[in-house]
Design an enzyme around this catalytic site. Structure first.
Site, mmCIF file in Angstrom:
data_model
loop_
_atom_site.group_PDB
_atom_site.id
_atom_site.type_symbol
_atom_site.label_atom_id
_atom_site.label_comp_id
_atom_site.label_asym_id
_atom_site.label_seq_id
_atom_site.Cartn_x
_atom_site.Cartn_y
_atom_site.Cartn_z
ATOM 1 C CG HIS A 286 -1.887 -1.104 1.266
ATOM 2 N ND1 HIS A 286 -3.039 -1.088 0.520
ATOM 3 C CD2 HIS A 286 -1.888 -2.279 1.932
ATOM 4 C CE1 HIS A 286 -3.711 -2.202 0.741
ATOM 5 N NE2 HIS A 286 -3.037 -2.948 1.584
ATOM 6 C CB ALA B 256 5.964 -24.439 8.520
ATOM 7 C CB ALA C 258 10.207 -23.208 9.595
ATOM 8 C CE LYS D 233 22.932 -25.922 5.551
ATOM 9 N NZ LYS D 233 23.179 -27.181 6.228
#
Length: 198
Positions: free
Chosen positions: A93, A126, A144, A167
Site C-alpha cells: 500500500h 512452514a 521455517a 549457508k
C-alpha cells in the site's frame, strides 16, 4: 476406551477433510493463470489469488497458504515444496500521501506492486512470508518462519527475520552436477549464475 473413540473420530475427520480438499482441488486448480501437472494444494484452508499465479509441474503447497497478487504475478517453478501457512504478497500500500488514510489511498505507484519469482527445486518451510519483488533461485531453501524481503541466490539456505544467507546448499561443482542430472541443457544455470557458490 475414550482414547480409542477420539482417535477413531480424528482419523475419520482427517480422511473426510482430505477427500473434500481433493474434490475442491479439481475445480480450483483450473483457476490458476497457468498450471503444470500435479499441482497439490488445500483450497479450502487457503486464500489464493489464482488469476495472477502461474504454477509449474509437481508443486506442493501446504495448507493455510496466503498468496496475494492483485496487480502483479507470482511465478512458481517446477518441483517446489511449501510447508503450511506460507504467505506470498506481491503488492503493498502507498504510505506517502499526506492527509489521506493508508486504507483510503487507492493511487498506487509501480513500486507498490512487484512480481515474485520462485525457481524450481525450491523448499519453502512452514510459516514463511515472501514479500513483493523477491526472486528465489533454483534449489533455494527457506527456513521455517523466515521473512524474505530480498532475492535468494540459487542453492542457498536462508532463514531469519529478515532472511539472511545461512549457508550454501551445494558447492559450485555439486550444483553443476545437480543441474546436469535434473534439468535439460537450456534450463540449467550458467557458471556466472552460480558464481556465488564456493
Amino acid at each position: 476406551m475414550i482414547r480409542t473413540i477420539v482417535s477413531t473420530v480424528h482419523h475419520v475427520a482427517t480422511l473426510i477433510n482430505k477427500a473434500i480438499n481433493f474434490i475442491a482441488r479439481i475445480y480450483f486448480v483450473q483457476l490458476f493463470a497457468s498450471k503444470g501437472n500435479k499441482v497439490r494444494f488445500f483450497p479450502l484452508s487457503s486464500d489464493i489469488h489464482y488469476w495472477n499465479i502461474e504454477v509449474g509441474n509437481d508443486v506442493y503447497i501446504g495448507p493455510g497458504a496466503r498468496f496475494i497478487a492483485g496487480v502483479k504475478r507470482i511465478y512458481i517453478g517446477d518441483k517446489v515444496l511449501m510447508g503450511p501457512n506460507v504467505t506470498i504478497i506481491a503488492g503493498g500500500h502507498p504510505i506517502q500521501k499526506v492527509g489521506t488514510f493508508i486504507m483510503d489511498n487507492k493511487a498506487k505507484s509501480p513500486e507498490d506492486d512487484k512480481s515474485i519469482y520462485i525457481g524450481s527445486d525450491v523448499w519453502i518451510g512452514a510459516n514463511v512470508t515472501i514479500l513483493k519483488g523477491v526472486k528465489l533461485g533454483n534449489g533455494a531453501v527457506i527456513a521455517a518462519g523466515a521473512l524474505v524481503t530480498k532475492d535468494v541466490p540459487a542453492y542457498t539456505v536462508v532463514g531469519g527475520i529478515p532472511a539472511k544467507i545461512l549457508k550454501n546448499r551445494f558447492s559450485k561443482a555439486d550444483a553443476q552436477l545437480h543441474e546436469r542430472a535434473l534439468f535439460p541443457k537450456h534450463s540449467r544455470l550458467t557458471l556466472n549464475e552460480l558464481k556465488h557458490l564456493s
